[in-house]
Scaffold this motif. Structure first.
Motif, PDB file in Angstrom:
ATOM      1  N   ALA A 185      -9.746   6.459   6.566  1.00 29.19           N
ATOM      2  CA  ALA A 185     -10.136   5.048   6.428  1.00 29.19           C
ATOM      3  C   ALA A 185     -10.364   4.407   7.787  1.00 29.19           C
ATOM      4  O   ALA A 185     -11.323   3.646   7.983  1.00 29.19           O
ATOM      5  CB  ALA A 185      -9.060   4.289   5.656  1.00 29.19           C
ATOM      6  N   ASN A 200      -5.196  10.187   4.808  1.00 31.25           N
ATOM      7  CA  ASN A 200      -5.884   9.058   4.167  1.00 31.25           C
ATOM      8  C   ASN A 200      -6.086   7.912   5.149  1.00 31.25           C
ATOM      9  O   ASN A 200      -7.143   7.284   5.197  1.00 31.25           O
ATOM     10  CB  ASN A 200      -5.071   8.570   2.965  1.00 31.25           C
ATOM     11  N   ASP A 209     -10.589  -2.203   3.810  1.00 33.15           N
ATOM     12  CA  ASP A 209     -11.583  -3.212   3.431  1.00 33.15           C
ATOM     13  C   ASP A 209     -11.013  -4.623   3.531  1.00 33.15           C
ATOM     14  O   ASP A 209     -11.692  -5.555   3.991  1.00 33.15           O
ATOM     15  CB  ASP A 209     -12.087  -2.949   2.013  1.00 33.15           C
ATOM     16  N   GLU A 259      -8.035   2.863   1.314  1.00 30.32           N
ATOM     17  CA  GLU A 259      -9.404   2.366   1.500  1.00 30.32           C
ATOM     18  C   GLU A 259      -9.478   0.865   1.229  1.00 30.32           C
ATOM     19  O   GLU A 259     -10.158   0.121   1.948  1.00 30.32           O
ATOM     20  CB  GLU A 259     -10.369   3.123   0.570  1.00 30.32           C
ATOM     21  N   ASP A 260      -8.759   0.422   0.195  1.00 31.46           N
ATOM     22  CA  ASP A 260      -8.725  -1.017  -0.099  1.00 31.46           C
ATOM     23  C   ASP A 260      -8.064  -1.799   1.034  1.00 31.46           C
ATOM     24  O   ASP A 260      -8.484  -2.917   1.361  1.00 31.46           O
ATOM     25  CB  ASP A 260      -7.976  -1.276  -1.413  1.00 31.46           C
ATOM     26  N   THR A 311       0.835  -1.200   0.000  1.00 27.09           N
ATOM     27  CA  THR A 311       0.000   0.000   0.000  1.00 27.09           C
ATOM     28  C   THR A 311       0.867   1.247   0.000  1.00 27.09           C
ATOM     29  O   THR A 311       1.823   1.351   0.768  1.00 27.09           O
ATOM     30  CB  THR A 311      -0.902   0.037   1.263  1.00 27.09           C
ATOM     31  N   VAL A 318      -1.862   7.272  -1.782  1.00 28.46           N
ATOM     32  CA  VAL A 318      -2.919   6.995  -2.757  1.00 28.46           C
ATOM     33  C   VAL A 318      -4.166   6.597  -1.975  1.00 28.46           C
ATOM     34  O   VAL A 318      -4.233   5.513  -1.399  1.00 28.46           O
ATOM     35  CB  VAL A 318      -2.508   5.881  -3.740  1.00 28.46           C
ATOM     36  N   ARG A 319      -5.179   7.458  -1.962  1.00 26.08           N
ATOM     37  CA  ARG A 319      -6.343   7.259  -1.097  1.00 26.08           C
ATOM     38  C   ARG A 319      -7.039   5.929  -1.373  1.00 26.08           C
ATOM     39  O   ARG A 319      -7.435   5.218  -0.446  1.00 26.08           O
ATOM     40  CB  ARG A 319      -7.327   8.407  -1.283  1.00 26.08           C
ATOM     41  N   ALA A 320      -7.185   5.574  -2.642  1.00 24.77           N
ATOM     42  CA  ALA A 320      -7.898   4.338  -2.986  1.00 24.77           C
ATOM     43  C   ALA A 320      -7.188   3.115  -2.417  1.00 24.77           C
ATOM     44  O   ALA A 320      -7.834   2.155  -1.983  1.00 24.77           O
ATOM     45  CB  ALA A 320      -8.035   4.217  -4.501  1.00 24.77           C
ATOM     46  N   GLU A 321      -5.867   3.123  -2.404  1.00 21.31           N
ATOM     47  CA  GLU A 321      -5.117   1.986  -1.858  1.00 21.31           C
ATOM     48  C   GLU A 321      -5.331   1.861  -0.356  1.00 21.31           C
ATOM     49  O   GLU A 321      -5.413   0.748   0.183  1.00 21.31           O
ATOM     50  CB  GLU A 321      -3.629   2.122  -2.185  1.00 21.31           C
ATOM     51  N   ARG A 333     -13.606   5.660   9.461  1.00 20.36           N
ATOM     52  CA  ARG A 333     -14.793   5.065   8.833  1.00 20.36           C
ATOM     53  C   ARG A 333     -15.126   3.724   9.484  1.00 20.36           C
ATOM     54  O   ARG A 333     -16.286   3.435   9.796  1.00 20.36           O
ATOM     55  CB  ARG A 333     -14.541   4.879   7.336  1.00 20.36           C
TER      56      ARG A 333
END
Length: 316
Positions: free
Chosen positions: A118, A114, A69, A65-66, A56, A60-63, A121
């Protein structure tokens, strides 16, 4: 609490690696994240217990969040998220290329944001969780030739305090900061460098293992901030109480103690790409640097006393 689910970003090296080993020894279930897969897998092998490994880039925000998850999918929850991922650049502000400066801030400040986003959340959904952000003494003071890192850590300190204010409605959620002083980790030698000399942690230098233990302490007993470093309080006091003295001394001190004598050509280091971990840096000190530190501490203390006497005389 035993067998917590702990996510560690920056787990391949330095403080994050040390924290991973400390949590593993406690029997906690781990999710290890960093940019470099090879070094993550080595840490996972040392930890045992089949940690979840997720390469990770926290910038990179998407990484990120992944990553959150993946942790929840594997373990059902996240109890602790400790972030110690960071990069560094040496050099005068005007000598550091703008893209290097921006990337350091992106990783060290926006990347931590980031992580916080995450983690919160998940914590909000659970009603509990502990977020531990690794700050730095350089989030409380300033030092020349490290402008991007200092900017990031001052910003991170403000973010952490704001998050504590915003989570007052959730007593089960804790936002903590570890404040390390000088630590023997690879960040100094892997840093981008435009100062001409390889960086090093100024004495007194602590081990990464001590900082990892500090992160575990915060997970066990959350508190707003934990400062770990023999010179932290004195340095902070000098910065706040005697700005002219501090500013006059910090440049020569940085040149003598914060930079080694080993020359280096301009280089981006590991700012844009993961680099193989080489634990530790040029942190060995002889008598002269330690004596210089002691002399500086004496000057600060003497200046403090003199300033106090002058204030007392003016008051009387």
């Amino acid at each position: 609490m035993t067998s917590r689910v702990v996510v560690l970003t920056g787990a391949s090296s330095g403080i994050g690696r040390a924290a991973a080993l400390a949590f593993a020894e406690r029997g906690d279930r781990l999710v290890l994240a960093a940019r470099g897969l090879a070094d993550l897998e080595k840490v996972a092998a040392r930890c045992g217990g089949s940690p979840l490994v997720v390469p990770t880039d926290i910038g990179v925000r998407a990484e990120v969040e992944d990553l959150a998850d993946a942790a929840v999918e594997r373990f059902g929850r996240i109890d602790v998220w400790a972030d110690s991922a960071a990069v560094m650049a040496y050099g005068r502000f005007e000598d550091v290329p703008p893209d290097v400066f921006d990337k350091v801030v992106t990783t060290d400040l926006l990347g931590s944001a980031n992580v916080a986003r995450a983690a919160l959340r998940v914590f909000r959904r659970q009603g509990q969780g502990t977020l531990i952000l690794s700050s730095s003494l350089l989030g409380h003071i300033t030092a020349p030739y490290m402008s991007a890192y200092v900017t990031s850590k001052w910003g991170l300190r403000g973010l952490a305090r704001t998050l504590r204010q915003e989570t007052r409605d959730a007593p089960g959620i804790h936002v903590c900061q570890l404040v390390p002083g000088s630590v023997d980790t690879p960040i100094y030698t892997s840093a981008a460098n435009y100062a001409g000399l390889v960086g090093r942690p100024p004495p007194p230098v602590d081990s990464a293992a001590r900082m990892g233990a500090g992160i575990v302490r915060l997970a066990d007993r959350p508190r707003r901030e934990l400062s770990v470093g023999a010179a932290n309080r004195l340095t902070e006091f000098g910065f706040k109480a005697l700005p002219p003295v501090y500013d006059a001394l910090v440049g020569p001190m940085m040149g003598r103690l914060g930079l080694s004598r080993r020359r280096v050509a301009p280089d981006t280091g590991n700012v844009f790409r993961a680099a193989a971990r080489v634990e530790g840096g040029p942190a060995r000190w002889g008598r002269l640097p330690v004596a210089a530190l002691a002399a500086t501490a004496t000057v600060l203390a003497s200046s403090t006393v003199a300033a106090g006497v002058r204030r007392f005389r003016r008051g009387s």
